[in-house]
Enzyme design. Structure first.
Site, mmCIF file in Angstrom:
data_model
loop_
_atom_site.group_PDB
_atom_site.id
_atom_site.type_symbol
_atom_site.label_atom_id
_atom_site.label_comp_id
_atom_site.label_asym_id
_atom_site.label_seq_id
_atom_site.Cartn_x
_atom_site.Cartn_y
_atom_site.Cartn_z
ATOM 1 N N HIS A 187 0.815 -1.214 0.000
ATOM 2 C CA HIS A 187 0.000 0.000 0.000
ATOM 3 C C HIS A 187 0.851 1.267 0.000
ATOM 4 C CE1 HIS A 187 0.838 0.785 4.309
ATOM 5 N NE2 HIS A 187 0.860 -0.531 4.390
ATOM 6 N N ASP A 188 0.375 2.259 -0.739
ATOM 7 C CA ASP A 188 0.931 3.616 -0.743
ATOM 8 C C ASP A 188 2.342 3.694 -1.309
ATOM 9 O OD1 ASP A 188 -1.342 5.008 0.717
ATOM 10 O OD2 ASP A 188 -0.778 3.531 2.223
ATOM 11 N N GLY B 297 5.104 -1.032 2.745
ATOM 12 C CA GLY B 297 4.292 0.155 2.511
ATOM 13 C C GLY B 297 5.109 1.442 2.421
#
Length: 261
Positions: free
Chosen positions: A118-119, A136
């Site tokens: 994520h991200d 992440g």
């Protein structure tokens, strides 16, 4: 061409000339651009934004929810640029409320079984080799290459044109134009072959080498090295890229080469 054995949610927006092979599942709130090919047994989940002329190979999972216990099912995206290839069984998670999206740029290659958490923000022309794991919030600059089975710690930044050897554990930021290897991860030179392939001049490569000699080979600490680089070297986009990257590093940059490792 939508194969009858594929499932495409009515809310997905698929360009007319996208090819979707059998046994693929495409969820609601997905957008896929012209000319993209989706292989068999691919799963594309809510929040995916896939560009033009991409290739996504069998077993890939795009835009699954983050593997982050703080995730509260907020709306977020996984954005993939044009002309990017995602190979077999790669996984790309969508973002969290921290940034709102995971981004992979144009003309990238994400090889088989790699994981993008994520991200993460990945630039253009990046190659992520088989089995690489990005935690992440990792950021990777244009033209970087991450060798197979490398593991990259959360919040790490990897600069443009950097090359990281296979099997590396990346716990510190990797400045632009460098090669990184050994354990702990260390500077082993600049990525001169990659720079030549991208038509950097001999003079420009020599300038980058001189920057990193001051930083890593002259017994200066980082603050001293940056002061010398600014005072003694002409301002150029490459010099300023290195200085800005190092000054903005939150985790600190990788260590210099030592024959003890």
């Amino acid at each position: 061409m939508n194969q009858p054995l594929a499932y495409v949610h009515p809310g997905a927006k698929i360009a007319r000339n996208v090819v979707i092979e059998p046994f693929t599942t495409i969820h609601n709130n997905v957008i896929i651009g012209d000319g993209t090919w989706i292989g068999s047994n691919v799963t594309i989940m809510e929040g995916a934004r896939i560009g033009k002329n991409c290739k996504i190979f069998p077993g890939a999972v795009i835009s699954a929810i983050p593997q982050d216990l703080k995730f509260e099912n907020e709306d977020s995206l996984a954005v993939i640029g044009d002309n990017t290839t995602i190979r077999e069984c790669a996984t790309i998670n969508r973002g969290t409320k921290a940034f709102g999206k995971t981004v992979i740029g144009n003309d990238c290659l994400v090889m088989a079984t790699a994981h993008v958490a994520h991200d993460c923000i990945i630039g253009d022309h990046v190659i992520i080799v088989n089995g690489v794991t990005l935690a992440g919030h990792v950021e990777i600059g244009d033209y970087a290459i991450i060798g197979g089975l490398a593991g990259v710690h959360q919040f790490i930044h990897i600069g443009k044109h950097a090359m990281i050897s296979g099997g590396s554990l990346v716990r510190k930021d990797v400045p632009p134009y460098t090669k990184a290897a050994k354990e702990p991860l260390s500077y082993i030179g600049i990525n001169s072959i990659g720079l030549r392939r991208r038509e950097f001049s001999t003079e420009k490569i020599r300038e980058i080498q001189n920057i990193y000699r001051i930083l890593y080979q002259k017994n200066n600490n980082t603050t001293q090295a940056l002061r010398i680089i600014e005072a003694e070297m002409d301002a150029t986009p490459e010099r300023d890229e290195v200085i800005t990257f190092i000054r903005n590093s939150q985790r600190g940059i990788m260590k210099g080469y030592s024959s003890n490792y």
